[in-house]
Each structure stands twice: as structure tokens, then as C-alpha cells.
Design a protein around this motif. Structure first.
Motif, PDB file in Angstrom:
ATOM      1  N   UNK A 278      52.492  31.592  42.631  1.00 55.12           N
ATOM      2  CA  UNK A 278      52.074  31.327  41.256  1.00 55.12           C
ATOM      3  C   UNK A 278      50.946  32.230  40.759  1.00 55.12           C
ATOM      4  N   UNK A 279      50.263  32.912  41.687  1.00 56.31           N
ATOM      5  CA  UNK A 279      49.231  33.882  41.305  1.00 56.31           C
ATOM      6  C   UNK A 279      49.448  35.167  42.099  1.00 56.31           C
ATOM      7  N   UNK A 280      50.707  35.512  42.259  1.00 53.07           N
ATOM      8  CA  UNK A 280      51.088  36.600  43.157  1.00 53.07           C
ATOM      9  C   UNK A 280      50.463  37.936  42.844  1.00 53.07           C
ATOM     10  N   UNK A 281      50.174  38.214  41.568  1.00 50.84           N
ATOM     11  CA  UNK A 281      49.633  39.523  41.179  1.00 50.84           C
ATOM     12  C   UNK A 281      48.112  39.550  41.168  1.00 50.84           C
ATOM     13  N   UNK A 282      47.476  38.415  41.428  1.00 56.26           N
ATOM     14  CA  UNK A 282      46.010  38.372  41.422  1.00 56.26           C
ATOM     15  C   UNK A 282      45.463  39.181  42.592  1.00 56.26           C
ATOM     16  N   UNK A 283      44.383  39.917  42.328  1.00 55.27           N
ATOM     17  CA  UNK A 283      43.864  40.856  43.318  1.00 55.27           C
ATOM     18  C   UNK A 283      42.975  40.205  44.381  1.00 55.27           C
ATOM     19  N   UNK A 284      43.036  40.811  45.565  1.00 62.40           N
ATOM     20  CA  UNK A 284      42.056  40.592  46.630  1.00 62.40           C
ATOM     21  C   UNK A 284      41.480  41.971  46.938  1.00 62.40           C
ATOM     22  N   UNK A 285      40.188  42.137  46.718  1.00 63.95           N
ATOM     23  CA  UNK A 285      39.538  43.444  46.856  1.00 63.95           C
ATOM     24  C   UNK A 285      38.559  43.386  48.023  1.00 63.95           C
ATOM     25  N   UNK A 286      38.576  44.393  48.878  1.00 65.71           N
ATOM     26  CA  UNK A 286      37.706  44.399  50.058  1.00 65.71           C
ATOM     27  C   UNK A 286      37.027  45.754  50.227  1.00 65.71           C
TER      28      UNK A 286
END
Length: 559
Positions: A26-34
């Protein structure tokens, strides 16, 4: 006997894998930035994260890891560590986050107590692994969280294989269905910091982890949402980063991981670059960040809220964040045994109508319980004390994410179904908790208690003070009296007399410290808390000026 009428709802277990599956779907395109150990910035999405977590689950199963077995992590906040959170717990194994800031012998003890089968580690900890590996016979292999090109060169030959994380998961396709597991099964294992004796393990369940994530996400708790970009400064090896790695996927929030660089400049630049709206960490980290803001003459453009916990937030810090930078501070309290959240200082509608200074005094406390936690304070006789904001007592808690017993321990610490926290506290008529001390740190002067935290908070408000600690010193008349230990701000000076005068009118006269000692730095635990035990040992022979030539006499009450 009448048979109870059961509800007719779906029997869907509360499992950790459902959180990342929800985020991916449901939030597949939301980013995880590291910010990676390799030095660059890595970006991907919740959809990518779930696939790689599934690949890790497949890889661990291929290595022979069985449900219930523990997999350790020695890692900073980053996307691979997040994959381990879900890839390990998702198929029924237990993710055991290990604090790398502990002493090596203590870490080895923890790994052996947990009987970790594999340990995943960031390459910065390769020298630590060199020391640990020979001491950990249960570990079948050490998995470096990197690719083959960046595998560390170990100084000694490891007794078991050194594996590349990227190579392991690249061999898997990610076509894996999360298995249905019982929500009562273990999910995560976190150890206390072990300030007295060996650390103790808190073994969470899938149910407790998911309920904690729901509770943490409530508007009057952490209040995370899909509109937030959250940067957890609190480490993922410290009580699961206060639940943010679970609450963020539940709500769909963007996550920004800072890696190993937690200095003020690095945090500020990453927050600005990624539009961070929300953060969380301990007071010592925020001190460095505030110093950078002041020295560089910069301001935040997107940060709106931050959770401060781990140790009491000095009122002066709260005021600087809010009055000078317009950032809301959410003062929180919890502990490893509570998964960890217990209370947060959020106001009700009625409280928000009170005069500003009264609102501020409430928010400087540790706050109100969130749903899922209950609390009480008890006296020495074990009886409940009134919620009048005056009575001091031992704080007890209970709830679905509070431990029943420690890992590998048969005896339960509970007292009549309540967990004794070891904190001394008051609760006011509004239900706001105020931690006045740890039971072992409270200063008992002439039969009365002095809160070392309150004494420290006054000192921190002085412009020349960077850090402060208040400890008990022996006194022939009063049994104990407060000694203030101070670290000065760089380039600033203050005398003993000036500091003691600073207390006038701010606390009861008999709370004012009897002496001040100046040091270059204060000892901290691996989680950033003051190590007062070490300070008490350091100043064990310190003679207070008021303790000289005191005649023998009874111990009258303070006035």
C-alpha cells in the motif's frame, strides 16, 4: 455452565511480516534512504525492502536456520539492518539486536546467552568481530552486511565462515510467501545495558511487537503518518529504535537512516537534504545537534517534531528546541522491558487551554500512559500511593508489551502482576508521570529524598554548563548530600560559587548541592545514559565542605 459466545471474525495473527507486507502493498513507492557505511546515499522503496527481506529469509533457511533460533545483528541504522528485522522474524526466527557499544566481553556473553546461530555485522565492526568470534562457539558464521568487493580483511582467521550478505541474498529469488506463524511466537530479543551485573534479555512476541507499533503510531503517542519523513537517531540496536522500524511501515512514513555518522553536522545536512519532518533520539545526541545549529548559524526548514527519551530531557533543551527553533519536543519514557514505550508528554484539549507556563511544566514531565500500558507508584510497604504530584514511590507497570520474565530465567520479576521498573516517580492528578530518579540514584538526605534529575536540570539551564550529573556523597550528619559534577561548555567558565548561587529560588534550599566538581567528560552507558555508578566510585573519597568538623548529633529532618 453457559458456553461463551465467540465473535465471528477472521483469525488473522498479528505478525511482524504483516507490517512490511502492508507497506510494500500500500506504500510500495515510498522511499527508504540510507547513508551507507560505504560512504554513499542508498535509495529504494518499501516494495524493494520486502523483496530483499524475503531473499534473506530464503538464504537463512538455506543455511539451516530453524524457527525460534536467534540471529544476531551488530549494525547501524540502515536499509540492510531493516531487512534483517523483517527477513529474520518474518519466517519465525528471532532477530537479536546487539549493542556494539558494550565491552567486547559483555557482547560475547550476550551472544552466548542468546545462542545466536549467525551474526550479521556492519563492516565498521570487523575489528570487534575479530575479538568476538573465538569466544562464541554457537555462531556458525559471521555475515558482513556488504558485497564481496567490500568484505573486510579480518586480522585473525575466524573459526567459522565469513559470508557476504549481498552474495547470500543474490542466490535467492524472493519468491517466498511469509509463513503463517502464531502471534505468541518470539520475534525480537533485546538485552538491557547491564549497568549492574550481566545484561538481561527481553524476548518480545509478534503480538507484542505489532501492538506496540499500533500504540506508538497513535496521535497522542509518536503520531507518525504517511506524510512524515522520519529519521531515527536512536539506534536500531537500542530497543528496536523505540519501535520506529515497525511504526513507519505500519503508517507508510518515509524512513531516513543516518548510518554511523551521528554528529550534529552530519545529522543536520541529511535532515535538510531528505526533508525530514520527524526524528527521535537521546538528549546527548540533541546536544551535539543544537551546538551545530548555534555554531553554524543555521536553522531547520522541514523538521517539525522530535521524540526525546532514553534519559530525562532537560527542560532547558526542550525550551531551546521549541522557543528558538519552533520544533515540538515529545518527551517520552520507557525501558527495554517495555518494548520500550510507556508514556509520552502530550496534552489533552483541556490541558492545552491552561496558561503556557503550566502547559510547559506538564510537558517537561515524562507524560501520560498510552493505551496498552498501566502504571502505579507504591511505597515501601507495597501499598499504592496517591496521584497528587507530591508522593514519591517505586514505579510499577503492566501491559501486553511488558515482559513477564527475562529470557532464560525461570523466576519472574513481577510483583502481584506488575513489573517493578526500578524508577522512583510521582504521578500528578492529570496522570502525568514524573521520573525523579532511579531507585539506586536517589539521594537520601536526613530521611528525605532529593531528586538528582531535578538538580541536574537546574545546572543544565546555566549557559556555561554542557553536561551535569548529581550524585550522593557520604555525610556524617545527613547520611547523604548532593555533589554536582559538571562539564563546562567549550570556551566558557563558571565557578563553584556561581553555580550554587544559580540554584537560589529554583529548588528547596536543602536540595542545593553541597559542592561542585569540574570534569572534562562524564561517563555514559552504551545507550547514552549517565553512569552514576562510575561517578560514585570516582568520588567515593570526596569530602564535602559541609562534612568537615561536624559534631555527632541525631539526624533532624531538613528544613
Amino acid at each position: 455452565m453457559t458456553t461463551p459466545l465467540l465473535g465471528q471474525m477472521m483469525d488473522v495473527p498479528l505478525t511482524v511480516s504483516s507490517l512490511i507486507a502492508h507497506a510494500a502493498r500500500h506504500f510500495g513507492a515510498t522511499e527508504i534512504v540510507s547513508r551507507r557505511i560505504e560512504g554513499d546515499i542508498h535509495r529504494y522503496t518499501y516494495r524493494d525492502c520486502e523483496k530483499r527481506a524475503k531473499q534473506l529469509a530464503q538464504a537463512l533457511i538455506a543455511l539451516g536456520v530453524a524457527p525460534g533460533e536467534r540471529i544476531g545483528t551488530l549494525a547501524w541504522n540502515g536499509y540492510r539492518h531493516l531487512e534483517a528485522y523483517y527477513g529474520v522474524a518474518g519466517f519465525g526466527a528471532v532477530c537479536h539486536t546487539i549493542n556494539p557499544r558494550l565491552f567486547p566481553d559483555q557482547i560475547a556473553w550476550i551472544i552466548n546467552d542468546a545462542q545466536d546461530r549467525y551474526v550479521l555485522f556492519d563492516t565498521t565492526f570487523a575489528p570487534l568481530v575479530d575479538i568476538l568470534a573465538p569466544q562464541c562457539p554457537h555462531v556458525r558464521g559471521w555475515i558482513a552486511l556488504t558485497d564481496e568487493a567490500h568484505l573486510p580483511k579480518m586480522q585473525t582467521a575466524l573459526p567459522v565462515p565469513l559470508l557476504s550478505y549481498e552474495t547470500l541474498i543474490a542466490a535467492q529469488d524472493g519468491a517466498f510467501d511469509w509463513p503463517r506463524i502464531e502471534e505468541s511466537q518470539a520475534s525480537y530479543l533485546c538485552y538491557t545495558s547491564g549497568t549492574t551485573g550481566n545484561p538481561k534479555g527481553a524476548l518480545y512476541s509478534h503480538r507484542s511487537t505489532v501492538l506496540h507499533a499500533f500504540g506508538a503510531s497513535l496521535p497522542d503517542a509518536m503520531s507518525l503518518s504517511a506524510r512524515d519523513s522520519v529519521l531515527p537517531v536512536v539506534p536500531m540496536f537500542h530497543v528496536n529504535a523505540w519501535g520506529i522500524p515497525h511504526a513507519a511501515p505500519l503508517t507508510g512514513a518515509k524512513i531516513v537512516f543516518p548510518g554511523k555518522d551521528l554528529d550534529g553536522k552530519s545529522l543536520y545536512e541529511l535532515m535538510e537534504a531528505e526533508g525530514v519532518t520527524y526524528s527521535a533520539g537521546v538528549p546527548t545526541v540533541w546536544l551535539g545537534l543544537l551546538c551545530h545549529l548555534k555554531d553554524a548559524k543555521v536553522r531547520f526548514t522541514t523538521l517539525k517534531r522530535t521524540v526525546i527519551g532514553g534519559s530525562a530531557c532537560p527542560p532547558a533543551m526542550l525550551r531551546v528546541f521549541e522557543d528558538e527553533y519552533g520544533i515540538e519536543v515529545i518527551h517520552a519514557w520507557g525501558m527495554t522491558e517495555m518494548s520500550p514505550l510507556g508514556t509520552l508528554a502530550k496534552l489533552t484539549w483541556e490541558q492545552s487551554q491552561r496558561p503556557p507556563e503550566e502547559q510547559r511544566r506538564l510537558r517537561e514531565k515524562q507524560g501520560h500512559v498510552m493505551f496498552g500500558v498501566d502504571m502505579k507508584i507504591v511505597g515501601a510497604d507495597g501499598k499504592d500511593l496517591p496521584w497528587d504530584g507530591v508522593a514519591f514511590g517505586d514505579l510499577h507497570v503492566r501491559g501486553p508489551w511488558v515482559i513477564q520474565r527475562y529470557f532464560q530465567k525461570e523466576e519472574s520479576p513481577l510483583i502481584d502482576g506488575w513489573f517493578p521498573t526500578g524508577d522512583v516517580a510521582t504521578i500528578d492528578p492529570d496522570g502525568f508521570l514524573h521520573i525523579t530518579d532511579r531507585s539506586k540514584d536517589v539521594i537520601k538526605s536526613g530521611g528525605e529524598w532529593i531528586s538528582s534529575i531535578d538538580v541536574e536540570n537546574v545546572a543544565i539551564a546555566h549557559p556555561a554548563v554542557a553536561e551535569a550529573a548529581c550524585i550522593a556523597c557520604a555525610h556524617p550528619k545527613w547520611t547523604e548530600r548532593p555533589l554536582l559534577v559538571i562539564v563546562k561548555r567549550p570556551g566558557m567558565d563558571v565557578t563553584r560559587e556561581e553555580l550554587l548561587a544559580f540554584y537560589e529560588g529554583k529548588v528547596a534550599k536543602w536540595w542545593i548541592p553541597d559542592d561542585v566538581a569540574f570534569v572534562d567528560e562524564l561517563p555514559h552507558t552504551a545507550t547514552g545514559k549517565l553512569q552514576k555508578l562510575k561517578l560514585r566510585e570516582q568520588f567515593r573519597t570526596h569530602i564535602l565542605p559541609t562534612a568537615v568538623d561536624v559534631p555527632d548529633c541525631p539526624f533532624p529532618e531538613p528544613s
